[in-house]
Design an enzyme around this catalytic site. Structure first.
Site, short mmCIF file in Angstrom:
data_model
loop_
_atom_site.label_atom_id
_atom_site.label_comp_id
_atom_site.label_asym_id
_atom_site.label_seq_id
_atom_site.Cartn_x
_atom_site.Cartn_y
_atom_site.Cartn_z
N VAL A 150 36.60 44.45 38.04
CA VAL A 150 37.68 44.20 37.07
C VAL A 150 38.44 45.50 36.83
CG1 VAL A 150 38.31 43.42 34.76
CG2 VAL A 150 36.36 42.38 35.94
N ILE A 182 39.32 51.55 36.42
CA ILE A 182 39.23 51.66 34.96
C ILE A 182 37.83 51.27 34.48
CG2 ILE A 182 40.15 50.82 32.75
CD1 ILE A 182 42.71 50.03 34.22
N LYS A 223 38.91 37.64 37.06
CA LYS A 223 38.59 38.80 36.21
C LYS A 223 38.42 38.36 34.75
CE LYS A 223 40.95 41.90 39.43
NZ LYS A 223 42.27 42.38 39.87
N VAL A 259 38.29 49.97 50.40
CA VAL A 259 37.38 50.56 49.42
C VAL A 259 36.13 51.11 50.11
CG1 VAL A 259 36.13 50.20 47.25
CG2 VAL A 259 38.23 48.89 47.70
N1 LIG Z 1 41.43 47.12 47.41
C1 LIG Z 1 41.42 47.15 46.08
O1 LIG Z 1 42.32 47.74 45.46
C2 LIG Z 1 40.34 46.51 45.32
C3 LIG Z 1 39.38 45.74 45.94
N2 LIG Z 1 38.38 45.16 45.21
C4 LIG Z 1 37.37 44.33 45.87
O2 LIG Z 1 36.59 45.14 46.73
C5 LIG Z 1 36.19 44.38 47.87
C6 LIG Z 1 36.67 45.07 49.14
O3 LIG Z 1 38.09 45.14 49.09
P1 LIG Z 1 38.94 45.91 50.20
O4 LIG Z 1 38.19 47.09 50.68
O5 LIG Z 1 40.28 46.07 49.63
O6 LIG Z 1 38.99 44.82 51.34
P2 LIG Z 1 39.31 45.04 52.89
O7 LIG Z 1 39.77 43.72 53.39
O8 LIG Z 1 40.17 46.23 53.08
O9 LIG Z 1 37.87 45.38 53.48
C7 LIG Z 1 36.88 44.44 53.72
C8 LIG Z 1 36.20 44.87 55.01
O10 LIG Z 1 35.06 44.07 55.19
C9 LIG Z 1 35.00 43.72 56.57
N3 LIG Z 1 34.15 42.54 56.72
C10 LIG Z 1 34.48 41.26 56.46
N4 LIG Z 1 33.44 40.46 56.74
C11 LIG Z 1 32.45 41.25 57.15
C12 LIG Z 1 31.12 41.01 57.58
N5 LIG Z 1 30.64 39.79 57.63
N6 LIG Z 1 30.36 42.06 57.93
C13 LIG Z 1 30.85 43.32 57.89
N7 LIG Z 1 32.11 43.62 57.50
C14 LIG Z 1 32.89 42.58 57.15
C15 LIG Z 1 36.44 43.54 56.99
O11 LIG Z 1 36.57 43.63 58.39
C16 LIG Z 1 37.11 44.67 56.24
O12 LIG Z 1 37.12 45.86 56.99
C17 LIG Z 1 36.77 42.98 47.67
O13 LIG Z 1 35.80 42.17 47.05
C18 LIG Z 1 37.93 43.22 46.73
O14 LIG Z 1 38.27 42.09 45.95
C19 LIG Z 1 38.25 45.36 43.86
C20 LIG Z 1 39.16 46.13 43.21
C21 LIG Z 1 40.31 46.73 43.86
N1 LIG Z 2 45.00 42.37 44.38
C1 LIG Z 2 44.37 43.00 43.25
C2 LIG Z 2 43.54 44.17 43.71
C3 LIG Z 2 42.53 44.59 42.72
O1 LIG Z 2 41.71 43.86 42.20
C4 LIG Z 2 45.47 43.47 42.29
O2 LIG Z 2 46.65 43.40 42.65
O3 LIG Z 2 45.14 43.85 41.17
NA NA Z 3 36.72 48.66 36.53
#
Ligand SMILES: NC(=O)C1=CN([C@@H]2O[C@H](COP(=O)(O)OP(=O)(O)OC[C@H]3O[C@@H](n4cnc5c(N)ncnc54)[C@H](O)[C@@H]3O)[C@@H](O)[C@H]2O)C=CC1
Ligand SMILES: N[C@@H](CC=O)C(=O)O
Ligand code: NA
Length: 439
Positions: free
Chosen positions: A133, A137, A206, A17
């Site tokens: 959440v 959406i 959520k 993200v």
């Molecule tokens: N991927 C998705 O479809 C969705 C993700 N989210 C939420 O968004 C957030 C990010 O998700 P993603 O991007 O998918 O996760 P991701 O795991 O792809 O990215 C997280 C990044 O943060 C970095 N990171 C971890 N600890 C760190 C630190 N101390 N300092 C700097 N960087 C650090 C990691 O190396 C990684 O590159 C999470 O809270 C997730 O639950 C929410 C909705 C959908």
């Molecule tokens: N792992 C979650 C990612 C988004 O919140 C999902 O499958 O919905």
């Molecule tokens: Na949303």
């Protein structure tokens, strides 16, 4: 050319993200400035590893491993690293310095939301969390703003893309849970530890957020009843379709009354039978949908991408524009509304209908015994279907399958009924108990 003042934005995390948020912020800076009434200046991106391979090509001079210094100079901090620590400390540091926070971190909000909201309120800052959440959406803003003048009765949501994808593949392709999960992981839908998805933890987080917003009450994560999909069998999925249902993992937040008739709320996550004609039954693959029943507005459904880097970035950027506008206008942020402070009720108070499948001895009087056990526990039978009996291979007693549909009953009565059925001599086993929702 309009001259905008700049709002300084610090981004924490450049994963799925975060990297898309950075890309869109840089590529669409003029447009975003026009909408926010302020330039959104990306001052840096905190990463763990400066040299890590990334899907998106971003200017390397923006990267830093010193998140704390980056937060110090920011007006808005976007937290997209996920997990509890150090995300919690970074968010508290940001709020402590008066910065607004935009986050997609449902795990953090579900477990530490009240602490973060209190820290924000103390300095007049705001926490924005549309991405937390149902990904892209819009559901947080509709609940807290558009529906602020209405009374929510119930929210029924498919809020986890991974489990919806898995159940859909089990239904349409007959795939096993394990194979479908491997696909969901490869497609980037699943959490780093997919137990969070398949055991319902992600959906429960959520549900906490949705219930708290919808009912103006702090609903603790530990009060959310949670069941995942690991107990859902191929047989249940096939039988569901034959009976006119589809199995979905639902997050249900609803207003209820307690034993004394006082208003309360409940939040639960579990697999359920949804009638094929219900709008939620048509939500396929990793898509999410949130069905809201409001007193004045009636039924509303919010549908779209619940996961995915670029899709979720849309929700983050929307929050970022709102936060930037707030900086231009000034004044305190919008505080969380928990004025209703309703009693959070346990699962035993929930009232719904059920489908119970029993393996029974195929002999006279079985149906009467089963019906009487249900009646003793205040559970009323709506439908009964019996499949033809099967003689056991050792020549023993023939068995039959009974599928009982109940009228609405209290969960505590249903649990007592299932215990009694399990102990009844005419019942070989209770093979399946599923709640029926949206009928
Ligand atoms: N991927 C998705 O479809 C969705 C993700 N989210 C939420 O968004 C957030 C990010 O998700 P993603 O991007 O998918 O996760 P991701 O795991 O792809 O990215 C997280 C990044 O943060 C970095 N990171 C971890 N600890 C760190 C630190 N101390 N300092 C700097 N960087 C650090 C990691 O190396 C990684 O590159 C999470 O809270 C997730 O639950 C929410 C909705 C959908
Ligand atoms: N792992 C979650 C990612 C988004 O919140 C999902 O499958 O919905
Ligand atoms: Na949303």
């Amino acid at each position: 050319m309009i001259e905008y003042r700049n709002v300084r934005v610090a981004l924490l995390g450049a994963g799925s993200v975060g990297s898309q948020v950075a890309r869109l912020l840089l590529e669409q800076s003029d447009e975003l400035a026009g909408r926010a009434g302020a330039g959104l200046e990306l001052t840096g991106i905190a990463v763990r590893d400066l040299d890590a391979e990334r899907d998106v090509d971003l200017p390397r001079d923006l990267f830093t491993t010193d998140a704390e210094s980056l937060i110090l100079g920011a007006d808005i901090v976007v937290e997209l690293i996920g997990g509890i620590e150090p995300a919690r400390s970074y968010v508290l540091q940001a709020l402590g310095s008066g910065a607004d926070v935009v986050t997609g971190n449902k795990a953090l909000l579900a477990s530490h939301g009240p602490e973060l909201f209190a820290a924000a309120e103390q300095v007049g800052a705001q926490v924005f969390y549309e991405a937390a959440v149902a990904g892209a959406i819009p559901i947080i803003r509709p609940l807290r703003e558009s529906l602020a003048g209405d009374r929510i009765k119930r929210i029924m949501g498919i809020v986890n893309g991974t489990t919806n994808f898995i159940l859909d593949r089990m239904d349409s392709l007959g795939e096993s849970l394990e194979d479908a999960l491997a696909q969901a992981t490869a497609l980037g839908y699943a959490e780093a530890d997919p137990t969070a998805d398949i055991e319902g933890y992600d959906a429960a987080q959520k549900a906490t957020i949705l219930a708290s917003l919808a009912f103006h009450t702090t609903v603790p994560l530990m009060s959310v009843h949670r069941e995942g999909i690991t107990g859902v069998t191929h047989e249940q999925v096939v039988a569901a379709r034959k009976a006119g249902y589809v199995v979905k993992l639902l997050a249900i937040c609803e207003s209820l009354v307690d034993d004394d008739g006082a208003p309360g709320v409940s939040a639960r996550v579990h697999p359920a039978l949804v009638p094929l004609g219900h709008p939620l039954a048509a939500v396929h693959g990793a898509k999410n949908a949130v069905f809201v029943e409001a007193e004045a507005a009636g039924d509303l459904m919010f549908y779209g991408a619940g996961a995915g880097g670029v899709e979720t970035a849309s929700a983050v950027l929307g929050d970022l524009v709102s936060a930037a506008r707030r900086h231009v206008i000034g004044g305190p942020g919008l505080a969380e509304s928990n004025h209703a402070n309703l009693h959070v009720l346990p699962m035993g108070n929930v009232v719904t209908s059920y489908q119970i499948t029993l393996d029974v001895a195929d002999q006279p009087g079985v149906l009467a015994t089963v019906a009487s056990l249900l009646a003793q526990h205040e559970v009323s039978v709506e439908t009964v279907e019996q499949t033809s009996g099967v003689i056991s291979s050792d020549g023993g007693v023939a068995t039959a399958t009974l599928i009982i549909g109940t009228h609405r009953a209290r969960e505590s009565d249903l649990a007592a009924t299932v215990a009694a059925l399990t102990n009844a001599t005419v019942v070989n086993s209770v093979t399946s108990v599923l709640r029926v929702e949206g009928a």
